[in-house]
Design a protein around this motif. Structure first.
Motif, PDB file in Angstrom:
ATOM      1  N   ASN A   3      35.510   6.762  34.045  1.00 55.44           N
ATOM      2  CA  ASN A   3      36.110   7.563  32.987  1.00 55.44           C
ATOM      3  C   ASN A   3      36.724   8.818  33.576  1.00 55.44           C
ATOM      4  O   ASN A   3      36.378   9.233  34.683  1.00 55.44           O
ATOM      5  CB  ASN A   3      35.058   7.957  31.942  1.00 55.44           C
ATOM      6  CG  ASN A   3      34.531   6.756  31.186  1.00 55.44           C
ATOM      7  OD1 ASN A   3      35.225   6.175  30.359  1.00 55.44           O
ATOM      8  ND2 ASN A   3      33.284   6.362  31.477  1.00 55.44           N
ATOM      9  N   SER A   4      37.634   9.418  32.826  1.00 55.12           N
ATOM     10  CA  SER A   4      38.207  10.691  33.251  1.00 55.12           C
ATOM     11  C   SER A   4      37.944  11.743  32.180  1.00 55.12           C
ATOM     12  O   SER A   4      37.824  11.438  30.992  1.00 55.12           O
ATOM     13  CB  SER A   4      39.709  10.567  33.531  1.00 55.12           C
ATOM     14  OG  SER A   4      40.408  10.119  32.387  1.00 55.12           O
ATOM     15  N   ARG A  16      26.691   4.300  28.747  1.00 50.18           N
ATOM     16  CA  ARG A  16      26.873   2.986  29.388  1.00 50.18           C
ATOM     17  C   ARG A  16      27.957   2.132  28.737  1.00 50.18           C
ATOM     18  O   ARG A  16      28.446   1.187  29.347  1.00 50.18           O
ATOM     19  CB  ARG A  16      25.544   2.227  29.370  1.00 50.18           C
ATOM     20  CG  ARG A  16      25.010   1.956  27.972  1.00 50.18           C
ATOM     21  CD  ARG A  16      23.608   1.353  28.002  1.00 50.18           C
ATOM     22  NE  ARG A  16      23.056   1.209  26.674  1.00 50.18           N
ATOM     23  CZ  ARG A  16      22.412   2.155  26.019  1.00 50.18           C
ATOM     24  NH1 ARG A  16      22.240   3.333  26.592  1.00 50.18           N
ATOM     25  NH2 ARG A  16      21.942   1.946  24.799  1.00 50.18           N
ATOM     26  N   TRP A  17      28.332   2.435  27.468  1.00 45.09           N
ATOM     27  CA  TRP A  17      29.302   1.604  26.746  1.00 45.09           C
ATOM     28  C   TRP A  17      30.685   2.258  26.716  1.00 45.09           C
ATOM     29  O   TRP A  17      31.569   1.842  25.988  1.00 45.09           O
ATOM     30  CB  TRP A  17      28.788   1.348  25.325  1.00 45.09           C
ATOM     31  CG  TRP A  17      29.398   0.184  24.608  1.00 45.09           C
ATOM     32  CD1 TRP A  17      30.043   0.215  23.413  1.00 45.09           C
ATOM     33  CD2 TRP A  17      29.432  -1.190  25.025  1.00 45.09           C
ATOM     34  NE1 TRP A  17      30.472  -1.041  23.050  1.00 45.09           N
ATOM     35  CE2 TRP A  17      30.108  -1.931  24.037  1.00 45.09           C
ATOM     36  CE3 TRP A  17      28.958  -1.871  26.151  1.00 45.09           C
ATOM     37  CZ2 TRP A  17      30.316  -3.306  24.118  1.00 45.09           C
ATOM     38  CZ3 TRP A  17      29.165  -3.228  26.247  1.00 45.09           C
ATOM     39  CH2 TRP A  17      29.836  -3.928  25.245  1.00 45.09           C
ATOM     40  N   ILE A  18      30.864   3.288  27.535  1.00 45.33           N
ATOM     41  CA  ILE A  18      32.148   3.989  27.608  1.00 45.33           C
ATOM     42  C   ILE A  18      32.742   3.761  28.988  1.00 45.33           C
ATOM     43  O   ILE A  18      32.125   4.112  29.996  1.00 45.33           O
ATOM     44  CB  ILE A  18      31.973   5.501  27.364  1.00 45.33           C
ATOM     45  CG1 ILE A  18      31.332   5.758  26.005  1.00 45.33           C
ATOM     46  CG2 ILE A  18      33.318   6.221  27.461  1.00 45.33           C
ATOM     47  CD1 ILE A  18      30.998   7.216  25.766  1.00 45.33           C
ATOM     48  N   THR A  19      33.926   3.206  29.036  1.00 50.78           N
ATOM     49  CA  THR A  19      34.617   3.048  30.324  1.00 50.78           C
ATOM     50  C   THR A  19      36.112   2.977  30.080  1.00 50.78           C
ATOM     51  O   THR A  19      36.570   2.558  29.004  1.00 50.78           O
ATOM     52  CB  THR A  19      34.118   1.817  31.090  1.00 50.78           C
ATOM     53  OG1 THR A  19      34.556   1.887  32.455  1.00 50.78           O
ATOM     54  CG2 THR A  19      34.621   0.514  30.469  1.00 50.78           C
ATOM     55  N   GLY A  20      36.878   3.407  31.075  1.00 49.00           N
ATOM     56  CA  GLY A  20      38.330   3.406  30.959  1.00 49.00           C
ATOM     57  C   GLY A  20      38.848   4.456  30.010  1.00 49.00           C
ATOM     58  O   GLY A  20      40.011   4.407  29.589  1.00 49.00           O
ATOM     59  N   SER A  21      38.024   5.455  29.674  1.00 48.92           N
ATOM     60  CA  SER A  21      38.389   6.437  28.653  1.00 48.92           C
ATOM     61  C   SER A  21      38.807   7.765  29.267  1.00 48.92           C
ATOM     62  O   SER A  21      38.352   8.153  30.337  1.00 48.92           O
ATOM     63  CB  SER A  21      37.218   6.670  27.699  1.00 48.92           C
ATOM     64  OG  SER A  21      36.942   5.527  26.941  1.00 48.92           O
ATOM     65  N   TYR A  22      39.650   8.459  28.500  1.00 48.23           N
ATOM     66  CA  TYR A  22      39.996   9.845  28.785  1.00 48.23           C
ATOM     67  C   TYR A  22      39.286  10.688  27.750  1.00 48.23           C
ATOM     68  O   TYR A  22      39.555  10.569  26.549  1.00 48.23           O
ATOM     69  CB  TYR A  22      41.505  10.051  28.711  1.00 48.23           C
ATOM     70  CG  TYR A  22      41.945  11.502  28.786  1.00 48.23           C
ATOM     71  CD1 TYR A  22      42.285  12.076  30.000  1.00 48.23           C
ATOM     72  CD2 TYR A  22      42.040  12.289  27.635  1.00 48.23           C
ATOM     73  CE1 TYR A  22      42.692  13.411  30.077  1.00 48.23           C
ATOM     74  CE2 TYR A  22      42.441  13.614  27.697  1.00 48.23           C
ATOM     75  CZ  TYR A  22      42.763  14.167  28.921  1.00 48.23           C
ATOM     76  OH  TYR A  22      43.161  15.472  28.999  1.00 48.23           O
ATOM     77  N   LEU A  23      38.317  11.524  28.180  1.00 45.86           N
ATOM     78  CA  LEU A  23      37.603  12.390  27.256  1.00 45.86           C
ATOM     79  C   LEU A  23      38.203  13.781  27.301  1.00 45.86           C
ATOM     80  O   LEU A  23      38.166  14.454  28.338  1.00 45.86           O
ATOM     81  CB  LEU A  23      36.105  12.445  27.596  1.00 45.86           C
ATOM     82  CG  LEU A  23      35.238  11.408  26.883  1.00 45.86           C
ATOM     83  CD1 LEU A  23      35.549  10.014  27.412  1.00 45.86           C
ATOM     84  CD2 LEU A  23      33.761  11.728  27.058  1.00 45.86           C
ATOM     85  N   ASP A  24      38.785  14.187  26.175  1.00 45.76           N
ATOM     86  CA  ASP A  24      39.383  15.504  26.069  1.00 45.76           C
ATOM     87  C   ASP A  24      38.285  16.549  26.031  1.00 45.76           C
ATOM     88  O   ASP A  24      37.455  16.568  25.111  1.00 45.76           O
ATOM     89  CB  ASP A  24      40.240  15.571  24.805  1.00 45.76           C
ATOM     90  CG  ASP A  24      41.022  16.865  24.706  1.00 45.76           C
ATOM     91  OD1 ASP A  24      40.384  17.939  24.698  1.00 45.76           O
ATOM     92  OD2 ASP A  24      42.260  16.808  24.631  1.00 45.76           O
TER      93      ASP A  24
END
Length: 675
Positions: free
Chosen positions: A607-608, A658-666
């Motif tokens: 994630n980013s 664990r269920w967060i991937t490929g996301s951009y978190l602002d």
């Protein structure tokens, strides 16, 4: 009635078509097997413990508990039943005094504690049976065969009638001569003993107490117990283990004691006599299919300073939660595989330090110079802390209980009622690039506060990295400094040489569980003024280095690890002064997206995080007018702090994400929200 366990892998052939006699058969009712029984029953698994001895042993071969084990027992409400254990005095390393409390003076169980093995077994047996575990004494295992969906165990009971039991898993906790290990075909490489200590508990003698007393011809140890018996241990320099059909007789012990000390103890009444040496062996794998090993069945070492008992109990605590989970709603074979990944390095680490202690302890005059130098080193602050943490087990991952809260473990002492929160990342290792200032520093501090061992990276200043490490250690965290310049040829290679060396020294392995790609350089140049050299530098540090750091890290990262890339809010709103910088951060977002897809099969999340205007300590944030203008851009009407971003990174690094991937978190505080 029997229920059939489920697992998540066809490799375990979980399509059972027959009832099982137990979910897990544990072989061995010593402290390790009984604690494992407690853990499995706590997690809801049906357990049968097979023990060859018809009655519990009366021999207290071990009696020392260390801080990590005390935590585990305290968490299970067992310390009061053990006495609670009284303090065990100063520890040692190879017979050289070592205060184990220095590992963590604030720890509620700092130091070492005394509890006879017989008492530990009695307490654990009572708890296991109360929870519903079946303990069958007088049953000797004679055969073992893995079948589709189960393991068949053949045994002979007290009436000599053979019986056959089936279980989903079998765990050998049956000691250094493990029948389970032999029948299942585990490789057990290592070395046989080259040195030997004779040991006896003797009544009706009155001799001075001795603590690792070195004489011209040998080593002598004597300590009177609460029951009036005296435990004596003796080693004659240069002697080698004798080949005996059984244990030595007391006459042999008394003769050796006379030759070393000049004292006659031959008139005493021996209660128990044995011999032990510095054999050093460890299985190559702690799990083979449905058969697993724990305690001395998995590793054999000189029982010096109580590490063998503590290592085995920690094996059981770690395995119990993993194995019990296979019978719940979310069975996970990868979780079970993590037992070897966690405990094999811990065992290897312990065997190495125990062998070093054996040489210092049992060596003759030839090791006197080495002992003198070692004694000097033990007066240097970091050295005793390092060794004490290693012996106490505090450098090893803390095993969570099956029913423990996901976010913390609370440990309460009966004597002080002090409460200590174990972090969500305890047992994990982390690399934070560019962590000497700003968001990187705050992230390193936060991950360490959550329990991770953190590699603090500085590009140009080792002193700055050392200062961050000192700050983390002052607050009770664990960290080490590494230096490597990124964006140049060989920079990533240099980074990982230092990282792997630091991890190996502290954990015995090079596993990396959390990677935070934070290092970067800003532009601050008008678009028309950006030079090719500036552009290349921005891309080399901000985009190229993170790609190859991530690529290189994958060889160190176990399945289920976490990768967090620090992006920027500038990929979502415009600032022409930073166009080249924003382009590099756009590349970071693409790095995140594509590697998330690539690493999904390994359960590695990528994630980013996109910070907005964040107070990184530069002078502009000290100008009230400028700070007010920047704060007005946020939905919260304030400037972001580095801790705000670090908290988001720590969340993504933990199990809850664990269920967060490929996301951009602002993480910009709503900068220009709706603008």
């Amino acid at each position: 009635m029997s229920r059939q366990p489920t697992t998540s892998s066809a490799a375990l052939e979980a399509d059972l078509d027959t009832d099982l006699d137990a979910d897990v058969i544990v072989v061995g009712a010593g402290p390790v097997g009984l604690l494992l029984g407690v853990e499995l029953r706590t997690g809801g698994a049906r357990v049968t413990v097979l023990e060859q001895l018809a009655e519990p042993t009366t021999e207290s071969r071990a009696s020392t508990l260390h801080a990590r084990t005390m935590e585990l027992l305290d968490e299970r409400g067992l310390l009061d039943q053990l006495g609670p254990p009284p303090p065990g005095g100063t520890g040692h390393f190879g017979g050289i005094p070592l205060d184990l409390t220095v590992a963590d003076p604030a720890h509620p169980h700092a130091g070492q504690w005394k509890a006879p093995q017989t008492r530990i077994e009695a307490v654990l047996h009572r708890r296991a049976v109360a929870l519903g575990a079946e303990v069958w004494r007088g049953h000797r295992v004679t055969g073992l065969a893995e079948r589709p969906g189960c393991v068949e165990v053949e045994a002979v009971g007290p009436d000599r009638v053979p019986l056959r039991l089936r279980a989903a898993f079998v765990v050998g906790c049956d000691g250094e001569k493990s029948t389970v290990r032999r029948l299942a075909g585990f490789d057990f490489p290592g070395a046989d003993a080259t040195k030997e200590l004779l040991r006896a508990d003797v009544a009706d003698i009155d001799i001075p107490g001795r603590r690792f007393e070195r004489h011209p011809h040998g080593l002598a140890i004597a300590a009177r117990g609460p029951d009036g018996t005296t435990r004596v241990m003796v080693h004659e320099y240069g002697s080698t283990p004798r080949h005996r059909s059984g244990e030595p007789d007391f006459a042999e012990v008394a003769a050796a004691w006379w030759r070393v000390t000049g004292e006659d103890i031959g008139h005493g009444a021996p209660v128990w006599v044995n011999a032990f040496g510095n054999a050093r062996r460890q299985v190559t794998e702690y799990r083979r299919g449905r058969v697993l090993l724990a305690g001395d069945a998995a590793h054999v070492q000189l029982p010096v300073g109580g590490q063998a008992l503590n290592l085995g109990l920690q094996d059981a605590a770690d395995l119990g939660r993993r194995l019990a989970a296979q019978f719940g709603d979310r069975p996970d074979e990868a979780l079970l595989d993590g037992y070897h990944a966690t405990r094999h390095p811990a065992g290897q680490r312990a065997l190495n330090n125990i062998e070093a202690q054996a040489q210092l302890l049992l060596g003759g005059p030839e090791v006197d110079a080495l002992r003198a130098v070692f004694a000097e080193l033990l007066r240097l602050g970091p050295v005793p802390r390092h060794l004490a943490a290693m012996i106490s087990g505090l450098e090893n991952p803390y095993p969570a209980r099956p029913h423990a809260p996901a976010r913390q473990h609370i440990i309460t002492t009966a004597t002080t009622h002090r409460r200590t929160t174990m972090g969500t990342l305890t047992g994990k290792t982390a690399l934070v690039t560019g962590s000497t200032r700003g968001i990187g520093r705050a992230t390193a501090v936060r991950l360490a506060r959550e329990g991770a061992l953190v590699a603090v990276h500085g590009s140009s200043s080792r002193e700055a990295a050392d200062e961050v490490v000192a700050s983390i250690e002052k607050d009770g965290g664990r960290a080490f400094a590494i230096q490597a310049e990124l964006g140049i040829t060989g920079g990533v290679h240099e980074l990982f040489l230092a990282l792997e060396q630091g991890l190996k020294e502290r954990t015995g392995a090079t596993d990396l569980h959390i990677l935070v790609n934070n290092a970067g350089v800003m532009g601050g140049v008008a678009p028309e003024d950006v030079t090719p050299e500036q552009f290349d530098r921005l891309y080399a540090v901000n985009a190229k280095a993170p790609f190859f750091i991530l690529q290189r890290a994958l060889g160190n990262m176990p399945d289920g690890s976490r990768i967090i890339n620090i992006s920027s809010g500038l990929t979502r709103f415009a600032n022409p002064q930073e166009v080249a910088y924003a382009m590099t951060k756009g590349a970071i977002d693409q790095l995140t997206l594509h590697f998330a897809k690539h690493l999904g099969p390994r359960n590695i999340t990528v994630n980013s995080v996109g910070p907005g205007i964040t107070n990184n300590g530069t002078p502009v944030f000290d100008i009230p007018e400028a700070a007010a203008q920047m704060a007005a851009l946020s939905a919260f009407n304030r400037v972001g702090e580095t801790d705000d971003v670090a908290a988001v990174v720590a969340f993504l690094a933990g199990d809850d994400a664990r269920w967060i991937t490929g996301s951009y978190l602002d993480a910009s505080g709503g900068t220009l929200l709706g603008g």
